[in-house]
Design a protein around this motif. Sequence first.
Motif, PDB file in Angstrom:
ATOM      1  N   HIS A  99      33.942  35.084  45.341  1.00 55.75           N
ATOM      2  CA  HIS A  99      33.065  36.208  45.685  1.00 55.75           C
ATOM      3  C   HIS A  99      33.031  36.346  47.204  1.00 55.75           C
ATOM      4  O   HIS A  99      32.969  35.335  47.935  1.00 55.75           O
ATOM      5  CB  HIS A  99      31.644  35.992  45.149  1.00 55.75           C
ATOM      6  N   ASP A 100      33.057  37.573  47.662  1.00 58.25           N
ATOM      7  CA  ASP A 100      32.952  37.845  49.086  1.00 58.25           C
ATOM      8  C   ASP A 100      31.495  37.757  49.527  1.00 58.25           C
ATOM      9  O   ASP A 100      30.598  38.283  48.853  1.00 58.25           O
ATOM     10  CB  ASP A 100      33.501  39.233  49.421  1.00 58.25           C
ATOM     11  N   VAL A 101      31.296  37.119  50.669  1.00 59.69           N
ATOM     12  CA  VAL A 101      29.967  37.072  51.273  1.00 59.69           C
ATOM     13  C   VAL A 101      29.845  38.279  52.200  1.00 59.69           C
ATOM     14  O   VAL A 101      30.669  38.455  53.111  1.00 59.69           O
ATOM     15  CB  VAL A 101      29.767  35.769  52.064  1.00 59.69           C
ATOM     16  N   PRO A 102      28.888  39.144  51.999  1.00 62.16           N
ATOM     17  CA  PRO A 102      28.795  40.372  52.818  1.00 62.16           C
ATOM     18  C   PRO A 102      28.538  40.051  54.287  1.00 62.16           C
ATOM     19  O   PRO A 102      27.994  39.000  54.639  1.00 62.16           O
ATOM     20  CB  PRO A 102      27.628  41.133  52.181  1.00 62.16           C
ATOM     21  N   THR A 103      28.949  40.981  55.157  1.00 60.70           N
ATOM     22  CA  THR A 103      28.763  40.822  56.609  1.00 60.70           C
ATOM     23  C   THR A 103      27.285  40.801  56.950  1.00 60.70           C
ATOM     24  O   THR A 103      26.495  41.602  56.430  1.00 60.70           O
ATOM     25  CB  THR A 103      29.462  41.961  57.360  1.00 60.70           C
ATOM     26  N   GLN A 104      26.913  39.891  57.853  1.00 56.44           N
ATOM     27  CA  GLN A 104      25.523  39.765  58.249  1.00 56.44           C
ATOM     28  C   GLN A 104      25.460  39.394  59.724  1.00 56.44           C
ATOM     29  O   GLN A 104      26.420  38.873  60.295  1.00 56.44           O
ATOM     30  CB  GLN A 104      24.811  38.697  57.408  1.00 56.44           C
ATOM     31  N   GLU A 105      24.321  39.665  60.330  1.00 57.22           N
ATOM     32  CA  GLU A 105      24.094  39.355  61.731  1.00 57.22           C
ATOM     33  C   GLU A 105      23.481  37.962  61.845  1.00 57.22           C
ATOM     34  O   GLU A 105      22.511  37.641  61.149  1.00 57.22           O
ATOM     35  CB  GLU A 105      23.156  40.384  62.367  1.00 57.22           C
ATOM     36  N   VAL A 106      24.046  37.153  62.749  1.00 60.37           N
ATOM     37  CA  VAL A 106      23.562  35.791  62.972  1.00 60.37           C
ATOM     38  C   VAL A 106      23.271  35.627  64.454  1.00 60.37           C
ATOM     39  O   VAL A 106      24.096  35.995  65.311  1.00 60.37           O
ATOM     40  CB  VAL A 106      24.603  34.750  62.513  1.00 60.37           C
ATOM     41  N   ASP A 120      31.175  37.201  58.223  1.00 61.09           N
ATOM     42  CA  ASP A 120      31.374  37.354  56.783  1.00 61.09           C
ATOM     43  C   ASP A 120      32.256  36.205  56.304  1.00 61.09           C
ATOM     44  O   ASP A 120      32.854  35.483  57.104  1.00 61.09           O
ATOM     45  CB  ASP A 120      31.996  38.706  56.423  1.00 61.09           C
ATOM     46  N   GLY A 121      32.286  36.026  54.985  1.00 61.50           N
ATOM     47  CA  GLY A 121      33.037  34.899  54.454  1.00 61.50           C
ATOM     48  C   GLY A 121      33.377  35.099  52.999  1.00 61.50           C
ATOM     49  O   GLY A 121      33.238  36.188  52.434  1.00 61.50           O
ATOM     50  N   VAL A 122      33.818  34.003  52.370  1.00 62.00           N
ATOM     51  CA  VAL A 122      34.203  34.016  50.969  1.00 62.00           C
ATOM     52  C   VAL A 122      33.859  32.652  50.380  1.00 62.00           C
ATOM     53  O   VAL A 122      33.966  31.625  51.059  1.00 62.00           O
ATOM     54  CB  VAL A 122      35.710  34.337  50.820  1.00 62.00           C
ATOM     55  N   VAL A 123      33.402  32.654  49.110  1.00 56.38           N
ATOM     56  CA  VAL A 123      32.998  31.431  48.444  1.00 56.38           C
ATOM     57  C   VAL A 123      33.767  31.299  47.138  1.00 56.38           C
ATOM     58  O   VAL A 123      33.918  32.262  46.386  1.00 56.38           O
ATOM     59  CB  VAL A 123      31.467  31.404  48.207  1.00 56.38           C
ATOM     60  N   PHE A 124      34.287  30.088  46.880  1.00 56.13           N
ATOM     61  CA  PHE A 124      35.006  29.770  45.644  1.00 56.13           C
ATOM     62  C   PHE A 124      34.158  28.772  44.851  1.00 56.13           C
ATOM     63  O   PHE A 124      33.762  27.725  45.392  1.00 56.13           O
ATOM     64  CB  PHE A 124      36.369  29.128  45.963  1.00 56.13           C
ATOM     65  N   TYR A 125      33.900  29.079  43.593  1.00 60.93           N
ATOM     66  CA  TYR A 125      33.101  28.176  42.779  1.00 60.93           C
ATOM     67  C   TYR A 125      33.639  28.176  41.350  1.00 60.93           C
ATOM     68  O   TYR A 125      34.386  29.068  40.927  1.00 60.93           O
ATOM     69  CB  TYR A 125      31.623  28.590  42.790  1.00 60.93           C
ATOM     70  N   GLN A 126      33.211  27.162  40.584  1.00 57.61           N
ATOM     71  CA  GLN A 126      33.656  27.012  39.203  1.00 57.61           C
ATOM     72  C   GLN A 126      32.521  26.394  38.382  1.00 57.61           C
ATOM     73  O   GLN A 126      31.860  25.447  38.833  1.00 57.61           O
ATOM     74  CB  GLN A 126      34.904  26.116  39.139  1.00 57.61           C
ATOM     75  N   VAL A 127      32.322  26.934  37.192  1.00 55.52           N
ATOM     76  CA  VAL A 127      31.284  26.433  36.289  1.00 55.52           C
ATOM     77  C   VAL A 127      31.854  25.269  35.488  1.00 55.52           C
ATOM     78  O   VAL A 127      32.931  25.379  34.891  1.00 55.52           O
ATOM     79  CB  VAL A 127      30.789  27.544  35.336  1.00 55.52           C
ATOM     80  N   PHE A 128      31.176  24.144  35.504  1.00 53.05           N
ATOM     81  CA  PHE A 128      31.628  22.993  34.715  1.00 53.05           C
ATOM     82  C   PHE A 128      30.679  22.676  33.557  1.00 53.05           C
ATOM     83  O   PHE A 128      30.993  21.845  32.701  1.00 53.05           O
ATOM     84  CB  PHE A 128      31.796  21.748  35.612  1.00 53.05           C
ATOM     85  N   ASN A 180      33.817  24.866  45.338  1.00 56.47           N
ATOM     86  CA  ASN A 180      35.077  24.263  45.771  1.00 56.47           C
ATOM     87  C   ASN A 180      35.396  24.520  47.244  1.00 56.47           C
ATOM     88  O   ASN A 180      35.979  23.662  47.914  1.00 56.47           O
ATOM     89  CB  ASN A 180      36.231  24.799  44.914  1.00 56.47           C
ATOM     90  N   ARG A 181      35.011  25.690  47.744  1.00 52.31           N
ATOM     91  CA  ARG A 181      35.363  26.014  49.131  1.00 52.31           C
ATOM     92  C   ARG A 181      34.494  27.169  49.607  1.00 52.31           C
ATOM     93  O   ARG A 181      34.211  28.099  48.853  1.00 52.31           O
ATOM     94  CB  ARG A 181      36.839  26.385  49.241  1.00 52.31           C
ATOM     95  N   ILE A 182      34.120  27.079  50.879  1.00 54.44           N
ATOM     96  CA  ILE A 182      33.465  28.194  51.568  1.00 54.44           C
ATOM     97  C   ILE A 182      34.209  28.419  52.876  1.00 54.44           C
ATOM     98  O   ILE A 182      34.347  27.484  53.688  1.00 54.44           O
ATOM     99  CB  ILE A 182      31.971  27.907  51.836  1.00 54.44           C
ATOM    100  N   GLU A 183      34.690  29.622  53.075  1.00 59.97           N
ATOM    101  CA  GLU A 183      35.473  29.946  54.262  1.00 59.97           C
ATOM    102  C   GLU A 183      34.803  31.086  55.020  1.00 59.97           C
ATOM    103  O   GLU A 183      34.433  32.104  54.420  1.00 59.97           O
ATOM    104  CB  GLU A 183      36.901  30.356  53.893  1.00 59.97           C
ATOM    105  N   ILE A 184      34.654  30.887  56.331  1.00 61.68           N
ATOM    106  CA  ILE A 184      34.185  31.956  57.212  1.00 61.68           C
ATOM    107  C   ILE A 184      35.406  32.787  57.616  1.00 61.68           C
ATOM    108  O   ILE A 184      36.336  32.280  58.246  1.00 61.68           O
ATOM    109  CB  ILE A 184      33.479  31.396  58.451  1.00 61.68           C
ATOM    110  N   LYS A 185      35.409  34.062  57.254  1.00 60.82           N
ATOM    111  CA  LYS A 185      36.587  34.901  57.529  1.00 60.82           C
ATOM    112  C   LYS A 185      36.577  35.416  58.957  1.00 60.82           C
ATOM    113  O   LYS A 185      37.536  35.234  59.701  1.00 60.82           O
ATOM    114  CB  LYS A 185      36.639  36.070  56.538  1.00 60.82           C
ATOM    115  N   LEU A 196      22.229  32.077  48.225  1.00 62.12           N
ATOM    116  CA  LEU A 196      22.144  30.734  48.785  1.00 62.12           C
ATOM    117  C   LEU A 196      23.175  30.537  49.907  1.00 62.12           C
ATOM    118  O   LEU A 196      22.881  29.936  50.950  1.00 62.12           O
ATOM    119  CB  LEU A 196      22.359  29.708  47.665  1.00 62.12           C
ATOM    120  N   THR A 197      24.388  31.054  49.714  1.00 61.27           N
ATOM    121  CA  THR A 197      25.433  30.930  50.749  1.00 61.27           C
ATOM    122  C   THR A 197      25.050  31.694  52.002  1.00 61.27           C
ATOM    123  O   THR A 197      25.212  31.200  53.124  1.00 61.27           O
ATOM    124  CB  THR A 197      26.778  31.445  50.195  1.00 61.27           C
ATOM    125  N   THR A 198      24.541  32.903  51.843  1.00 61.66           N
ATOM    126  CA  THR A 198      24.134  33.716  52.995  1.00 61.66           C
ATOM    127  C   THR A 198      23.040  33.026  53.808  1.00 61.66           C
ATOM    128  O   THR A 198      23.080  32.976  55.044  1.00 61.66           O
ATOM    129  CB  THR A 198      23.646  35.085  52.518  1.00 61.66           C
TER     130      THR A 198
END
Length: 329
Positions: free
Chosen positions: A69-76, A87-95, A158-163, A114-116
């Motif tokens: 899922h893409d993390v929407p652009t936000q001001e920090v 902005d970023g992207v998050v990879f997850y998996q349900v176990f 699994n991974r969180i990447e700041i784009k 939660l990621t934002t």
Amino acid sequence: MSGPSLFVLVLLVLALAIVFAGVKTVPQGYEFTVERFRRYIRTLTPGLNLIIPFIDRIGNRVNMMEQVHDVPTQEVITKDNATVSVDGVVFYQVFDAAKASYEVSRLDTSILALTTTNIRTVMGAMDLDQLLSHRDEINERLLRVVDAAVSPWGVKINRIEIKDIVPPADLVAAMARQMKAEREKRASILEAEGMRQAQILKAEGQKQSQILEAEGRREAAFRDAEARERLGEADAKATSVLSSAVAGGDPAALNYYIAEKYVRAFERLAGAPNQKVVLMPYEATALLSTLGGIGELARDAFAAAPARRSGGPTGPSVSKAPPPADREP
């Protein structure tokens, strides 16, 4: 159609409906939760599964594959009060399908929220320079924090990447000027270091050259001294031989030695580079008479050689050069 036949047909249709209601096929990559009277009882895995018709029902169809899922652009706002867009992207998996279905409402929205929030928390505690140069550290801290938060939901991050990290335009221009000044400073330092190294190498070369030149002069002086020593030894030996000959009654050797010195001195005088006119001695006949005396000595020496071989007298004949005739000036 009679009544019994219709009853049988109804029973057959009802049996088929019961069978279709109790048989469930789960596709690969998914898991279905089963509810009995609205209460979770078990999870159906991929393949053919059976449930109790009209009592059990499918609760949620959970995607067990890794999702992104893409993390929407936000001001920090950073620690040094610089505002950047992230902005970023998050990879997850349900176990665990049951936890993902019943421990949280709207799983995707919860993970993004939660990621934002944690992006703002982690990146807001860092300076702008750290923010731009430590992206891997940011990703690692976000992954650790968010994964620990969603673990009770049966989800693995699994991974969180700041784009993208985009600072304001004026801040980008200031950073460009700073980078240019830093590179000019480094270039000046390298140029000065190069000149310093060149001066050191040049001084080392001059030092080695002077050392080698001094060693050469030392060796030449040693050779000159050795040559003068050998020449002195030769002169001493010649003088000794001459003294022995004179002491033995042979004055011809003395005449020969004096004539040789006379001729060599005149030769050096005539061959001097600064001498343009050669002045003959006033008593020119003295040189001729001396040369004549040398010729007489040579003839006596050649005449005495056969006499020595035949056993005759070996004494040298003494001939005196005629005195030079006086000249009127």
